[in-house]
Write a protein that holds these residues in place. Structure first.
Motif, PDB file in Angstrom:
ATOM      1  N   ALA A 181      34.750  45.718  50.085  1.00 25.18           N
ATOM      2  CA  ALA A 181      34.317  44.820  48.849  1.00 25.18           C
ATOM      3  C   ALA A 181      35.195  46.136  47.888  1.00 25.18           C
ATOM      4  CB  ALA A 181      33.542  44.539  48.813  1.00 25.18           C
ATOM      5  N   GLY A 182      34.273  47.352  48.403  1.00 27.76           N
ATOM      6  CA  GLY A 182      34.002  49.103  47.566  1.00 27.76           C
ATOM      7  C   GLY A 182      35.710  48.994  46.991  1.00 27.76           C
ATOM      8  N   ARG A 183      36.445  48.805  47.315  1.00 26.17           N
ATOM      9  CA  ARG A 183      38.171  48.515  46.710  1.00 26.17           C
ATOM     10  C   ARG A 183      37.883  48.047  45.647  1.00 26.17           C
ATOM     11  NH1 ARG A 183      40.723  48.510  52.769  1.00 26.17           N
ATOM     12  NH2 ARG A 183      40.104  50.374  53.794  1.00 26.17           N
ATOM     13  N   CYS A 184      37.415  46.576  44.845  1.00 30.53           N
ATOM     14  CA  CYS A 184      37.424  46.465  43.909  1.00 30.53           C
ATOM     15  C   CYS A 184      37.498  47.215  42.646  1.00 30.53           C
ATOM     16  CB  CYS A 184      36.940  45.072  44.581  1.00 30.53           C
ATOM     17  SG  CYS A 184      37.040  44.415  45.089  1.00 30.53           S
ATOM     18  N   ALA A 185      36.467  48.785  43.134  1.00 29.02           N
ATOM     19  CA  ALA A 185      36.352  49.189  41.949  1.00 29.02           C
ATOM     20  C   ALA A 185      37.724  49.899  41.558  1.00 29.02           C
ATOM     21  CB  ALA A 185      34.914  50.579  42.066  1.00 29.02           C
ATOM     22  N   VAL A 186      38.314  50.274  42.347  1.00 31.12           N
ATOM     23  CA  VAL A 186      40.143  51.088  41.863  1.00 31.12           C
ATOM     24  C   VAL A 186      40.531  49.937  41.395  1.00 31.12           C
ATOM     25  CG1 VAL A 186      41.531  51.949  43.458  1.00 31.12           C
ATOM     26  CG2 VAL A 186      39.168  52.404  43.826  1.00 31.12           C
ATOM     27  N   LEU A 187      40.698  49.009  42.018  1.00 31.22           N
ATOM     28  CA  LEU A 187      41.922  47.385  41.679  1.00 31.22           C
ATOM     29  C   LEU A 187      40.820  47.281  39.738  1.00 31.22           C
ATOM     30  CD1 LEU A 187      42.078  45.752  44.071  1.00 31.22           C
ATOM     31  CD2 LEU A 187      43.209  46.806  43.787  1.00 31.22           C
ATOM     32  N   LEU A 188      39.575  46.974  39.564  1.00 29.65           N
ATOM     33  CA  LEU A 188      39.166  46.920  38.580  1.00 29.65           C
ATOM     34  C   LEU A 188      40.305  47.265  37.566  1.00 29.65           C
ATOM     35  CD1 LEU A 188      36.855  44.361  37.264  1.00 29.65           C
ATOM     36  CD2 LEU A 188      35.718  46.628  36.843  1.00 29.65           C
ATOM     37  N   PRO A 189      40.271  48.200  36.801  1.00 31.74           N
ATOM     38  CA  PRO A 189      41.172  48.509  35.990  1.00 31.74           C
ATOM     39  C   PRO A 189      42.378  48.011  35.387  1.00 31.74           C
ATOM     40  CG  PRO A 189      39.931  50.673  37.113  1.00 31.74           C
ATOM     41  CD  PRO A 189      39.521  50.179  38.052  1.00 31.74           C
ATOM     42  N   VAL A 190      42.818  47.820  36.920  1.00 33.23           N
ATOM     43  CA  VAL A 190      44.338  47.333  36.541  1.00 33.23           C
ATOM     44  C   VAL A 190      44.479  46.373  36.331  1.00 33.23           C
ATOM     45  CG1 VAL A 190      47.044  47.006  37.700  1.00 33.23           C
ATOM     46  CG2 VAL A 190      45.643  48.905  38.161  1.00 33.23           C
ATOM     47  N   PRO A 214      36.998  39.905  42.787  1.00 31.54           N
ATOM     48  CA  PRO A 214      36.214  41.728  41.542  1.00 31.54           C
ATOM     49  C   PRO A 214      35.732  41.173  40.428  1.00 31.54           C
ATOM     50  CG  PRO A 214      38.925  40.525  41.269  1.00 31.54           C
ATOM     51  CD  PRO A 214      38.137  40.139  42.399  1.00 31.54           C
ATOM     52  N   ASP A 215      35.675  39.729  40.171  1.00 27.75           N
ATOM     53  CA  ASP A 215      35.380  39.356  39.296  1.00 27.75           C
ATOM     54  C   ASP A 215      33.333  38.488  39.363  1.00 27.75           C
ATOM     55  OD1 ASP A 215      36.285  37.240  40.848  1.00 27.75           O
ATOM     56  OD2 ASP A 215      36.129  35.167  39.162  1.00 27.75           O
ATOM     57  N   ARG A 216      33.449  38.796  40.525  1.00 27.54           N
ATOM     58  CA  ARG A 216      31.628  38.333  40.895  1.00 27.54           C
ATOM     59  C   ARG A 216      31.328  39.510  41.235  1.00 27.54           C
ATOM     60  NH1 ARG A 216      32.426  33.413  42.852  1.00 27.54           N
ATOM     61  NH2 ARG A 216      33.572  31.921  41.942  1.00 27.54           N
ATOM     62  N   TYR A 217      31.507  40.884  41.158  1.00 30.95           N
ATOM     63  CA  TYR A 217      30.776  42.192  41.616  1.00 30.95           C
ATOM     64  C   TYR A 217      30.485  42.628  40.122  1.00 30.95           C
ATOM     65  CZ  TYR A 217      32.877  41.157  46.327  1.00 30.95           C
ATOM     66  OH  TYR A 217      32.892  40.573  48.062  1.00 30.95           O
TER      67      TYR A 217
END
Length: 314
Positions: free
Chosen positions: A94-103, A126-129
């Motif tokens: 799930a930590g990879r969502c932090a990388v995806l979030l800016p895009v 990514p909208d729930r974390y």
């Protein structure tokens, strides 16, 4: 690349500074002719270090000491090899969502997310974390994903997700203890924070399960993408997946996803997508590259813990 070199490079580039236990194991395996010969009896895609070490952990074997690991592997090779043939590395970080979030936050909202190689679908929330980039916190959910980001101003708001679906050859179910046990076994030994993160993310997915479809990333992607609701921006994405896909199928997937409506977000090593000349990575070690519609944007570490932006804009 020979199997021995594969393990040596895993030790030096991926595990060093991240998992001392796996660095020791991979280095020892790379110099062990007997274990290398056993691994070479498996299909090439099944020889990878993460799969071997994850299977041994899943079976309850030792991974802290190379000598104990070797003795266990040799004594139980038939069981280990059978599991490696049927299992796959489905690390659902799930930590990879932090990388995806800016895009994701910069795309036209709302979003319809479709993850290829979704595993249990933990990357679809990514909208729930919640996220912490240095001193900036975005969102208020759990788990809290921490990412050291440089080269960009982190987003100030979460994306709006109205549809989430995943495609996987063997989707996992976070309500099944056996599936969660496999996800746990794939987490590196020292990473208790990732184990805690897995439990928190699994609770999010269990409360609102995504649509997970068993299928192939080429044959079954168009039909699933067609289910995205009108009015939402379709985002097809994948993280550390395509290296497991043979090159002809990988090329077919890239051609297919480029023709779909919406956007394509990837997080893979540079060689996987055959990216053009890139700036040097920010530090030694293995880095993935974040791409949007095939354009490189940033370097990221494998579990989402670091993001180094080099593109001019998101």
């Amino acid at each position: 690349m020979t199997t021995a070199l594969w393990y040596a490079e895993f030790a030096a580039a991926e595990a060093r500074g991240v998992s001392p236990a796996y660095e020791r194991l991979a280095d020892a395996v790379s110099r062990d002719d007997e274990l290398i010969a056993l691994l070479d009896g498996l299909p090439e895609a099944k020889r990878q270090p993460n799969l071997l070490f994850g299977v041994v952990r899943w079976l309850g074997g030792p991974v802290g000491d190379p000598a104990e690991f070797r003795a266990y592997a040799l004594a139980n090779w038939a069981t280990i090899a059978a599991a490696m043939r049927t299992r796959a590395t489905q690390t659902n970080e799930a930590g990879r969502c932090a990388v995806l979030l800016p895009v994701l936050a910069a795309l036209p909202q709302p979003l319809a997310l479709l993850e290829v190689g979704a595993s249990a679908g933990l990357g679809l929330y990514p909208d729930r974390y919640a996220y912490r980039y240095g001193d900036q916190v975005v969102g208020s959910g759990e788990p809290l994903l921490e990412c050291a980001a440089t080269g960009l101003t982190p987003p100030t708001a979460l994306p709006e997700v109205v549809w989430r679906a995943g495609l996987d050859l063997n989707p996992l179910d976070v309500t099944e203890p056996a599936d969660v046990a496999w996800l746990d076994a794939l987490i590196w030994p020292e990473h208790q924070h990732r184990r805690d993160r897995l439990r928190a993310a699994a609770a999010v997915a269990a409360a609102d399960p995504p649509l997970l479809v068993r299928g192939d990333l080429v044959d079954d992607l168009p039909a699933l993408a067609a289910q995205a609701p009108p009015g939402a921006t379709l985002v097809v994405f994948h993280t550390s997946v395509l290296y497991q896909v043979p090159q002809p199928r990988r090329d077919a997937f890239v051609a297919l996803v480029r023709d779909l409506p919406g956007h394509w977000v990837g997080l893979e090593t540079p060689d996987v997508l055959g990216l053009p000349a890139l700036p040097p990575p920010p530090a030694p070690g293995l880095h993935n590259v974040l791409t949007l519609d095939g354009t490189p944007l940033a370097y990221a570490r494998g579990h989402g813990q670091e993001l180094s932006w080099f593109a001019l804009t998101p």
